[in-house]
Design a protein around this motif. Structure first.
Motif, PDB file in Angstrom:
ATOM      1  N   UNK A  30      26.472 -16.868  13.244  1.00 31.15           N
ATOM      2  CA  UNK A  30      27.843 -17.388  13.132  1.00 31.15           C
ATOM      3  C   UNK A  30      27.933 -17.537  11.606  1.00 31.15           C
ATOM      4  N   UNK A  31      29.174 -16.832  10.994  1.00 28.19           N
ATOM      5  CA  UNK A  31      29.503 -17.035   9.831  1.00 28.19           C
ATOM      6  C   UNK A  31      30.459 -16.471   9.729  1.00 28.19           C
ATOM      7  N   UNK A  32      30.681 -15.738   8.392  1.00 26.39           N
ATOM      8  CA  UNK A  32      32.338 -14.958   7.962  1.00 26.39           C
ATOM      9  C   UNK A  32      32.624 -13.591   7.870  1.00 26.39           C
ATOM     10  N   UNK A  61      32.649  -9.063  17.119  1.00 25.05           N
ATOM     11  CA  UNK A  61      33.508  -9.508  15.944  1.00 25.05           C
ATOM     12  C   UNK A  61      34.466  -8.637  15.978  1.00 25.05           C
ATOM     13  N   UNK A  62      35.605  -8.693  16.107  1.00 23.35           N
ATOM     14  CA  UNK A  62      37.088  -8.608  16.259  1.00 23.35           C
ATOM     15  C   UNK A  62      37.704  -7.418  15.185  1.00 23.35           C
ATOM     16  N   UNK A  68      37.092 -13.446   8.252  1.00 18.08           N
ATOM     17  CA  UNK A  68      36.663 -14.127   9.902  1.00 18.08           C
ATOM     18  C   UNK A  68      35.936 -13.585  10.292  1.00 18.08           C
ATOM     19  N   UNK A  69      35.912 -15.239  11.396  1.00 20.79           N
ATOM     20  CA  UNK A  69      34.523 -15.554  11.889  1.00 20.79           C
ATOM     21  C   UNK A  69      34.055 -13.856  12.635  1.00 20.79           C
ATOM     22  N   UNK A  70      32.520 -14.385  12.586  1.00 21.53           N
ATOM     23  CA  UNK A  70      31.892 -13.042  12.760  1.00 21.53           C
ATOM     24  C   UNK A  70      30.608 -13.560  13.590  1.00 21.53           C
ATOM     25  N   UNK A  71      29.998 -13.406  14.531  1.00 20.10           N
ATOM     26  CA  UNK A  71      29.257 -13.710  15.514  1.00 20.10           C
ATOM     27  C   UNK A  71      28.209 -12.805  15.640  1.00 20.10           C
TER      28      UNK A  71
END
Ligand code: SF4
Ligand code: SF4
Length: 291
Positions: A30-32, A61-62, A68-71
């Protein structure tokens, strides 16, 4: 997306105990957006697959945009992998404080949490995370290599944790990123960062101070007859302005820009307002003028 391989086998995971039992290892990165999380995840899963493991890789990711957060959800298995979905992670790799919330629900007391201790204050991690492994990747990358190599330091460390051969992993780095290394020197520097991560001993307590912080809004500076503006929302931490400054008035600071890499800070006493930084910055992120 990498295919799940039901054919190959490996004893590679035999030393790694899954929190959920068996040999299946569930991992979350997870990060950005912009940090290169998906890139290192692809490299990691590709190397695991080529090492004979069954691999599932599901990015999530949204709104796909920087900051924005990214998983990404990964499952490794040394026997046929049939159902990659999971509720609790064996490992969480988290590289930005804004991504912590997105992974909290997957952390149990058995989850090993690997985090960038120079950007994430360990107190921000959920109380259930008691197995902490701090790697001050941003700090080391910025002081010894280049700020953008922080994720290669993390990748090097993960190669060690998961018993992946470092030469194989770095050959995957070259396949995906080789063209982005503009010179042999740049390639050597990034390779050094990767192997430094491979050799790294993580912090288990006495974590580094999380000095690097995301910055909203412009950085305005004034003094010694000059004023300037640095825009973290545009700065990609490339370091060109630092290299082009004739009087070494620029260096990387502790505020993070659009790719979660440090943006430059200026020593106005040294600065001669030559305009080089503004002229060479590819993103119009810095300007300093006489007043
Ligand atoms: S204006 Fe010139 S001297 Fe001042 S920080 Fe930029 S490059 Fe350096
Ligand atoms: S201000 Fe511009 S040249 Fe300097 S590091 Fe940022 S993007 Fe690169």
């Amino acid at each position: 997306m990498f295919p799940v391989n039901f054919q190959k086998r490996s004893k590679m995971l035999s030393n790694t105990k899954s929190a959920s039992g068996g040999n299946k290892i569930n991992i979350i990165f997870a990060g950005e957006g912009g940090q290169g999380i998906l890139t290192i995840t692809k490299i990691f899963t590709s190397a695991a697959f080529k090492s004979g493991l069954d691999v599932a890789y599901i990015p999530s990711f949204g709104v796909e945009q920087r900051g924005t957060p990214l998983v990404a959800f990964i499952t490794l298995d040394n026997s046929p992998l049939r159902y990659p979905k999971f509720d609790v992670a064996d490992y969480v790799v988290v590289l930005q404080s804004r991504a912590v919330e997105a992974v909290s629900q997957f952390i149990s007391p058995n989850t090993k949490v690997i985090f960038d201790s120079s950007t994430i204050n360990f107190a921000l991690l959920p109380k259930t995370s008691i197995q902490l492994f701090g790697i001050p990747a941003t700090s080391i990358a910025t002081s010894k290599y280049n700020p953008r190599s922080f994720n290669l330091i993390i990748l090097g460390y993960l190669s060690k944790v998961f018993n992946l051969k470092p030469d194989l992993v770095f050959s995957e780095v070259m396949l995906l990123l080789g063209k982005k290394f503009k010179s042999k020197e740049a390639e050597a520097e990034n390779k050094e960062a990767f192997y430094a991560g491979y050799e790294m001993v993580p912090e288990r307590d006495n974590f580094s101070k999380a000095v690097f912080k995301p910055r909203q809004g412009a950085i305005l500076v004034k003094g010694h007859g000059k004023s300037g503006e640095i825009l973290p929302s545009r700065c990609k931490g490339c370091g060109i302005c630092i290299a082009k400054c004739p009087v070494a008035a620029l260096s990387f600071g502790e505020e993070l820009g659009v790719l979660a890499t440090p943006v430059p800070k200026v020593d106005l006493e040294r600065c001669i307002a030559c305009g080089n930084c503004r002229n060479f910055c590819p993103d119009a992120a810095i300007s300093i003028d006489k007043i």
